[in-house]
Design a protein around this motif. Structure first.
Motif, PDB file in Angstrom:
ATOM      1  N   GLN A 597       2.545  -3.598  10.047  1.00 25.70           N
ATOM      2  CA  GLN A 597       2.497  -2.295  10.713  1.00 25.70           C
ATOM      3  C   GLN A 597       3.058  -1.211   9.819  1.00 25.70           C
ATOM      4  O   GLN A 597       2.532  -0.082   9.767  1.00 25.70           O
ATOM      5  CB  GLN A 597       3.277  -2.353  12.031  1.00 25.70           C
ATOM      6  N   CYS A 598       4.131  -1.550   9.094  1.00 22.41           N
ATOM      7  CA  CYS A 598       4.727  -0.576   8.172  1.00 22.41           C
ATOM      8  C   CYS A 598       3.723  -0.173   7.096  1.00 22.41           C
ATOM      9  O   CYS A 598       3.592   1.013   6.762  1.00 22.41           O
ATOM     10  CB  CYS A 598       5.981  -1.162   7.538  1.00 22.41           C
ATOM     11  N   CYS A 599       2.998  -1.138   6.551  1.00 13.30           N
ATOM     12  CA  CYS A 599       1.972  -0.830   5.545  1.00 13.30           C
ATOM     13  C   CYS A 599       0.896   0.077   6.152  1.00 13.30           C
ATOM     14  O   CYS A 599       0.431   1.035   5.512  1.00 13.30           O
ATOM     15  CB  CYS A 599       1.355  -2.116   5.015  1.00 13.30           C
ATOM     16  N   ASP A 600       0.501  -0.235   7.371  1.00 14.63           N
ATOM     17  CA  ASP A 600      -0.492   0.617   8.041  1.00 14.63           C
ATOM     18  C   ASP A 600       0.039   2.038   8.240  1.00 14.63           C
ATOM     19  O   ASP A 600      -0.698   3.024   8.090  1.00 14.63           O
ATOM     20  CB  ASP A 600      -0.881   0.006   9.391  1.00 14.63           C
ATOM     21  N   ASP A 601       1.327   2.147   8.566  1.00 15.64           N
ATOM     22  CA  ASP A 601       1.924   3.476   8.754  1.00 15.64           C
ATOM     23  C   ASP A 601       1.793   4.332   7.498  1.00 15.64           C
ATOM     24  O   ASP A 601       1.598   5.554   7.573  1.00 15.64           O
ATOM     25  CB  ASP A 601       3.407   3.346   9.117  1.00 15.64           C
ATOM     26  N   TYR A 602       1.892   3.699   6.339  1.00 12.67           N
ATOM     27  CA  TYR A 602       1.830   4.441   5.073  1.00 12.67           C
ATOM     28  C   TYR A 602       0.440   4.404   4.433  1.00 12.67           C
ATOM     29  O   TYR A 602       0.242   4.943   3.338  1.00 12.67           O
ATOM     30  CB  TYR A 602       2.845   3.859   4.079  1.00 12.67           C
ATOM     31  N   GLY A 603      -0.505   3.755   5.093  1.00  9.49           N
ATOM     32  CA  GLY A 603      -1.851   3.668   4.541  1.00  9.49           C
ATOM     33  C   GLY A 603      -1.960   2.729   3.352  1.00  9.49           C
ATOM     34  O   GLY A 603      -2.860   2.862   2.509  1.00  9.49           O
ATOM     35  N   MET A 604      -1.058   1.763   3.262  1.00 11.17           N
ATOM     36  CA  MET A 604      -1.111   0.772   2.179  1.00 11.17           C
ATOM     37  C   MET A 604      -2.034  -0.382   2.554  1.00 11.17           C
ATOM     38  O   MET A 604      -2.165  -0.719   3.740  1.00 11.17           O
ATOM     39  CB  MET A 604       0.292   0.215   1.888  1.00 11.17           C
ATOM     40  N   VAL A 605      -2.631  -0.997   1.538  1.00  8.47           N
ATOM     41  CA  VAL A 605      -3.456  -2.192   1.733  1.00  8.47           C
ATOM     42  C   VAL A 605      -2.628  -3.398   1.325  1.00  8.47           C
ATOM     43  O   VAL A 605      -2.112  -3.450   0.198  1.00  8.47           O
ATOM     44  CB  VAL A 605      -4.742  -2.128   0.892  1.00  8.47           C
ATOM     45  N   MET A 606      -2.481  -4.376   2.230  1.00  8.39           N
ATOM     46  CA  MET A 606      -1.646  -5.541   1.922  1.00  8.39           C
ATOM     47  C   MET A 606      -2.446  -6.831   2.037  1.00  8.39           C
ATOM     48  O   MET A 606      -3.198  -7.039   2.992  1.00  8.39           O
ATOM     49  CB  MET A 606      -0.443  -5.621   2.870  1.00  8.39           C
ATOM     50  N   SER A 607      -2.237  -7.700   1.038  1.00 13.10           N
ATOM     51  CA  SER A 607      -2.832  -9.037   1.038  1.00 13.10           C
ATOM     52  C   SER A 607      -1.738 -10.084   1.138  1.00 13.10           C
ATOM     53  O   SER A 607      -0.713  -9.986   0.455  1.00 13.10           O
ATOM     54  CB  SER A 607      -3.624  -9.274  -0.255  1.00 13.10           C
ATOM     55  N   PHE A 608      -1.969 -11.083   1.974  1.00 13.92           N
ATOM     56  CA  PHE A 608      -1.114 -12.260   2.008  1.00 13.92           C
ATOM     57  C   PHE A 608      -1.713 -13.295   1.057  1.00 13.92           C
ATOM     58  O   PHE A 608      -2.833 -13.774   1.265  1.00 13.92           O
ATOM     59  CB  PHE A 608      -1.039 -12.851   3.418  1.00 13.92           C
ATOM     60  N   THR A 609      -0.981 -13.642   0.017  1.00 10.01           N
ATOM     61  CA  THR A 609      -1.487 -14.592  -0.981  1.00 10.01           C
ATOM     62  C   THR A 609      -1.247 -16.043  -0.593  1.00 10.01           C
ATOM     63  O   THR A 609      -1.878 -16.949  -1.135  1.00 10.01           O
ATOM     64  CB  THR A 609      -0.808 -14.351  -2.336  1.00 10.01           C
ATOM     65  N   SER A 610      -0.286 -16.270   0.313  1.00 10.12           N
ATOM     66  CA  SER A 610       0.083 -17.624   0.760  1.00 10.12           C
ATOM     67  C   SER A 610       0.693 -18.469  -0.350  1.00 10.12           C
ATOM     68  O   SER A 610       0.745 -19.697  -0.222  1.00 10.12           O
ATOM     69  CB  SER A 610      -1.132 -18.357   1.357  1.00 10.12           C
ATOM     70  N   VAL A 611       1.154 -17.848  -1.446  1.00 10.29           N
ATOM     71  CA  VAL A 611       1.774 -18.598  -2.549  1.00 10.29           C
ATOM     72  C   VAL A 611       3.122 -17.964  -2.891  1.00 10.29           C
ATOM     73  O   VAL A 611       3.179 -16.830  -3.357  1.00 10.29           O
ATOM     74  CB  VAL A 611       0.891 -18.595  -3.810  1.00 10.29           C
ATOM     75  N   ARG A 612       4.207 -18.715  -2.642  1.00  7.07           N
ATOM     76  CA  ARG A 612       5.518 -18.228  -3.046  1.00  7.07           C
ATOM     77  C   ARG A 612       5.722 -18.516  -4.523  1.00  7.07           C
ATOM     78  O   ARG A 612       5.297 -19.573  -5.026  1.00  7.07           O
ATOM     79  CB  ARG A 612       6.630 -18.908  -2.232  1.00  7.07           C
ATOM     80  N   LEU A 613       6.399 -17.621  -5.233  1.00  3.64           N
ATOM     81  CA  LEU A 613       6.478 -17.709  -6.693  1.00  3.64           C
ATOM     82  C   LEU A 613       7.910 -17.616  -7.208  1.00  3.64           C
ATOM     83  O   LEU A 613       8.185 -16.978  -8.215  1.00  3.64           O
ATOM     84  CB  LEU A 613       5.621 -16.604  -7.328  1.00  3.64           C
ATOM     85  N   PHE A 614       8.839 -18.274  -6.530  1.00  5.25           N
ATOM     86  CA  PHE A 614      10.217 -18.292  -7.020  1.00  5.25           C
ATOM     87  C   PHE A 614      10.275 -18.933  -8.410  1.00  5.25           C
ATOM     88  O   PHE A 614       9.531 -19.867  -8.719  1.00  5.25           O
ATOM     89  CB  PHE A 614      11.120 -19.089  -6.075  1.00  5.25           C
ATOM     90  N   HIS A 615      11.194 -18.435  -9.231  1.00  4.76           N
ATOM     91  CA  HIS A 615      11.328 -18.925 -10.604  1.00  4.76           C
ATOM     92  C   HIS A 615      12.796 -18.888 -10.988  1.00  4.76           C
ATOM     93  O   HIS A 615      13.404 -17.825 -11.049  1.00  4.76           O
ATOM     94  CB  HIS A 615      10.514 -18.020 -11.545  1.00  4.76           C
ATOM     95  N   HIS A 616      13.381 -20.062 -11.208  1.00  6.57           N
ATOM     96  CA  HIS A 616      14.805 -20.144 -11.560  1.00  6.57           C
ATOM     97  C   HIS A 616      14.976 -21.008 -12.804  1.00  6.57           C
ATOM     98  O   HIS A 616      14.201 -21.903 -13.048  1.00  6.57           O
ATOM     99  CB  HIS A 616      15.605 -20.763 -10.409  1.00  6.57           C
TER     100      HIS A 616
END
Length: 616
Positions: A597-616
């Protein structure tokens, strides 16, 4: 020739002449040359099967082991060398009266050197061979001969790899036989090979049963020492490879350090994946195992040319590799000071000339033109580090790390980020139709960049380059604020007042970079302001907060990618201040609807990639 000590009753011999050799190799590289040399020294050659045929085809005389033992091979070749005349000849202690008598009574002759490779079990498994075929490639005679020879290293020499052949010849040539020091080193390597081989079999067999492996043995071969580890007091330090494997790089120039090599590995993987994902030449600028910048080859605007101190005419002539590195370096040129560079393509003269004028520690790339290599080798008084990545290197699927007595293991993060990750689940208003090809490209660039950034991390991208990277913060919104500040600085470097700064002649390039950033930030101490003003022909008028805010209103089309989900909308609220239009994130938070909803409020386009990319 060195003095040959007499061995009596189990004592060690300094130098042992070679009179009889036992050869049985699966890897036949260099074996004919070695055996030709041994034959020239009147060494009797014993061999089996394919190795014997190889030697005879080369015109060498060798005796079949079955003829030597008087026992034919049997059980489809499973039993060839398991015989007292073989193992007695390897294990007999020279000078031991009882051993000498037993050998004489049983017709056992001395065997002074064993040259062998083990059946290629791991290669057979890697090919996906059937269970039965893998079992048949478990070597029995080889490890037995290996262990017998290595155990009796006081008198016998075990050779297990073609990379030892030259040393064997050189040592015999110099000393008239093999030295005790060499035999000990070769025996240690042989036992390591045996441990690694048995571990591979045990691990494979257990997995075939569907169980967790009860034990894992990893055997390392030291490659070269390092001056120190992360800090000067952390000595000793060094680089090793897995036994029977190679390092992923060749050192062409300079002496890399511990952190240099960590940077090189991560930087190379980043640009390699960017190249594969976008089809464009890619480059990265690394500091302390996180990217300060990364980019693909996208043409520069005239304003960018002015901000990066390159003329539009010169920029138009840049090769893709040079263009990619110029962008990567200018994402955050203050942080890139003293970077480690990586380029996805062959480094050409254009790219080398850009690097030549920057303060940088080294570079890794798949290759270099002769002209580029000469330029780079002359940098830093000849100490600039040049690594060549091996295109055919394939790391293990599981990686290990030892920390404070604990060994961590995990499957490598070998997920390949593609366009599909950005387009399969667009969750905001407008959907997929709201994503341009340029936006998708920037989503890919930002996501691959954060994959190799110390977590937590977010990254901002625009026009094929990172314009802000926030690494290693405990709070995700802090990552966004840190990286967002860098985005603001990147934008404001293009402000007319910044571009119009008039430096005095002789002010160095990096000093100009730092001065522009401090001008943008504006928070000088009195003492600092005096030194800063001394760099200019005319003291600049301040860049006011109102002027900054007005200029930043133009910011748009920026992409943000996060290595994990946004837990609250605060990150998106802050991202809106620096021109973000596109968002890529894994999703999976209970707050996903609020963030959407926040992205919609600002007119941003958001994609869910379904891939977490933590790197330690």
């Amino acid at each position: 020739m060195a003095h040959i000590l007499t061995a009596v009753s189990g004592s060690e011999a300094d130098v042992v002449p070679i009179t009889r050799a036992l050869i049985s190799v699966s890897d036949k590289a260099g074996i004919v040359e070695l055996c030709t040399y041994l034959a020239s020294k009147n060494v009797e050659l014993l061999s089996t099967g394919g190795t014997a045929k190889k030697l005879r085809d080369a015109g060498l005389t060798c005796i079949d082991v079955s003829d030597y033992t008087g026992s034919p091979e049997c059980l489809d070749g499973r039993v060839k060398t398991l015989h007292p005349k073989v193992h007695g000849g390897l294990l007999g202690v020279r000078g031991n009266a009882q051993h000498e008598k037993d050998m004489t009574d049983n017709g056992i002759g001395k065997i002074d050197i064993t040259i062998l490779n083990l059946y290629p079990f791991e290669a057979t498994v890697a090919k996906g061979a059937a269970f039965e075929q893998c079992i048949e490639n478990i070597d029995i005679g080889g490890p037995s001969m290996l262990r017998s020879t290595a155990k009796n290293h006081a008198f016998t020499t075990i050779v297990t790899s073609p990379d030892q052949y030259d040393e064997v010849k050189a040592t015999i040539e110099e000393h008239g036989g093999t030295t005790l020091a060499m035999r000990k080193r070769f025996a240690a390597r042989a036992f390591s090979l045996s441990a690694s081989y048995d571990s591979a079999i045990a691990t494979w067999f257990t997995k075939e049963l569907g169980e967790e492996s009860p034990v894992v043995t990893r055997v390392y071969k030291p490659e070269f020492p390092l001056k120190y580890g992360c800090n000067p007091h952390q000595k000793p330090a060094g680089i090793s490879s897995l036994l029977n494997s190679n390092l992923p790089f060749t050192v062409l120039n300079g002496t890399p350090g511990y952190i240099n090599l960590l940077d090189a590995a991560n930087a190379w993987l980043l640009v390699k994946e960017l190249r594969e994902a976008t089809g464009l030449a890619a480059a990265s600028s690394f500091k302390h195992v996180s990217p300060a910048g990364a980019a693909v080859a996208v043409p520069l605007t005239d304003v960018e040319c002015a901000a990066y101190e390159v003329t539009p005419e010169a920029a138009a002539k840049l090769t893709p590799s040079a263009l990619a590195y110029l962008r990567a370096r200018n994402a955050d040129p203050m942080c890139s000071f003293g970077d480690y560079a990586a380029v996805s393509d062959i480094v050409d003269e254009d790219t080398a000339l850009i690097l030549k004028k920057e303060v940088s520690d080294g570079i890794v790339a798949p290759g270099y033109t002769p002209e580029a290599l000469e330029i780079l080798k002359s940098k830093k008084g000849g100490k600039f580090i040049v690594l060549e990545a091996k295109a055919d290197f394939k790391p293990d699927s599981v990686e290990y790390r030892e920390v404070y007595g604990m060994t961590f293991c995990q499957k490598r993060n070998d997920v390949v980020i593609t366009k599909d990750h950005m387009t399969k689940n667009v969750v905001t208003k407008g959907g997929l139709s709201a994503l341009s090809e340029d936006a998708i490209r920037d989503m890919i660039v930002a996501s691959i960049c954060v994959k190799y950034t110390q977590s937590n991390s977010v990254g901002f991208a625009k026009d094929g380059m990172m314009v802000g990277v926030g690494a290693g913060q405990q709070s995700r919104v802090d990552c966004v604020k840190l990286a967002g500040r860098k985005v603001t600085t990147w934008y404001l470097r293009q402000h007319p007042k910044v571009l119009g700064l008039q430096f005095k002649q002789g002010v160095k390039r990096q000093d100009r970079v730092n001065a522009r950033v401090r001008y943008i930030e504006g928070d000088f101490t009195d003492e600092e302001r005096t030194r800063w003003e001394a760099q200019f022909e005319t003291v600049p008028e301040p860049l006011t907060t109102a002027e900054k805010d007005e200029f930043m209103k133009q910011a748009t089309g920026v992409t943000i990618s996060s290595d994990a989900f946004f837990p609250f909308r605060d990150s998106i609220d802050h991202a809106s201040k620096v021109g973000v239009s596109y968002v890529a994130q894994p999703g999976g938070s209970v707050q996903d609807p609020q963030v959407t909803q926040c992205c919609d409020d600002y007119g941003m386009v958001m994609s869910f990639t379904s891939v977490r990319l933590f790197h330690h």
